[in-house]
Design an enzyme around this catalytic site. Structure first.
Site, short mmCIF file in Angstrom:
data_model
loop_
_atom_site.label_atom_id
_atom_site.label_comp_id
_atom_site.label_asym_id
_atom_site.label_seq_id
_atom_site.Cartn_x
_atom_site.Cartn_y
_atom_site.Cartn_z
CG ASP A 67 4.08 -0.92 4.75
OD1 ASP A 67 5.12 -0.53 4.18
OD2 ASP A 67 2.95 -0.55 4.42
CG ASN A 136 -8.10 -1.62 -0.59
OD1 ASN A 136 -7.26 -0.78 -0.26
ND2 ASN A 136 -7.93 -2.92 -0.39
CG HIS A 138 -4.32 -0.37 1.48
ND1 HIS A 138 -4.55 -0.93 0.24
CD2 HIS A 138 -3.01 0.01 1.47
CE1 HIS A 138 -3.43 -0.90 -0.47
NE2 HIS A 138 -2.48 -0.32 0.25
CD GLU A 143 -5.12 -4.67 2.12
OE1 GLU A 143 -5.94 -3.86 1.64
OE2 GLU A 143 -4.17 -5.13 1.46
#
Length: 266
Positions: A67, A136, A138, A143
């Site tokens: 990313d 979380n 991800h 996400e």
């Protein structure tokens, strides 16, 4: 069905780095998918040491990063291009033309994501994707809510991710980009092998949900259960409630600790 293998030990980054080194030695022109952030830094330090002291050769290795932040110029010290140069590429003999990044300053993000996806398809698939995991659940910037069939695309970062990444921007949340370009879950799943590193108590809940829970969009890492060759490398804090074993996602989210599950003993 495919399952996640868990290797729990005191130095998971070192074990993971040695697995990458095995791949590089067995296939000198391998394609590596690479992650950024604080977690994989020890992996890159060990790979650099193996190059420096044992001659691990990166001259034919090709890499793709997971990313990149949208809107940061390549010279910004928080771009992932800068990160990789600082922590690995400047310390090994990899060739500049063999490293591939998403361009966070592209004039057309959709075209840039399509270019990257096509480039990866032409050169890849990746022999190994190195992943971290967010609090979380991800992976990359996929996400919670990211679909299983997602591809490289523009994503909006959740507030929890912005909060977590603020430490890299002087703890100023206003300086953290709100968007990023990220490979998708489907893109990651095409890799021949996936190695995920998680360390620290703060990652325990995400690891537990990913390893022992069902495959659900609210925890993107849980989809890794569907990959035939996925291994989580965790330390004692992150892996406190999981075993050195092979865990399958089912409706009951069972975890098996028998030797028939090909347990990965650390």
């Amino acid at each position: 069905m495919p399952s996640i293998h868990v290797s729990k030990c005191a130095d998971p980054a070192i074990k993971l780095a040695h697995r990458i080194a095995e791949v590089v030695r067995s296939k000198p022109n391998c394609v590596l998918g690479l992650a950024t952030g604080s977690t994989p830094i020890p992996v890159y330090q060990e790979l650099a040491r193996l190059h420096r002291e044992e001659g691990l050769d990166f001259s034919q290795v090709r890499t793709f990063n997971l990313d990149e932040y949208a809107g940061l110029p390549p010279t910004h010290d928080q771009t992932y291009r800068f990160f990789m140069e600082e922590h690995l590429f400047s310390k090994v003999n990899i060739k500049p033309e063999n490293v591939h990044f998403l361009n966070g300053m592209a004039s057309d993000y959709e075209k840039e994501c399509e270019r990257y996806e096509q480039e990866l398809k032409a050169i890849g698939p990746c022999d190994v994707w190195l992943l971290g995991i967010g609090h979380n659940g991800h992976i990359a910037f996929n996400e919670p809510g990211s679909p299983r069939d997602s591809r490289t695309r523009v994503v909006c970062l959740t507030q929890s991710t912005i909060d977590a990444n603020a430490r890299f921007f002087g703890n100023d949340k206003s300086k953290v980009p709100t968007k990023a370009l990220s490979v998708g879950i489907a893109t990651i799943m095409e890799s021949r092998e996936i190695l995920l590193l998680a360390t620290g108590e703060s990652k325990r809940e995400a690891v537990t949900k990913s390893v022992k829970g069902k495959c659900e969009t609210h925890c993107p890492a849980s989809f890794l259960h569907e990959h035939p060759h996925c291994r989580f490398y965790v330390d004692m804090d992150a892996g406190k409630v999981v075993d050195n074993t092979c865990c399958q996602a089912t409706n009951q989210a069972s975890c098996c600790g028998s030797t028939s599950c090909h347990a990965a003993k650390a």
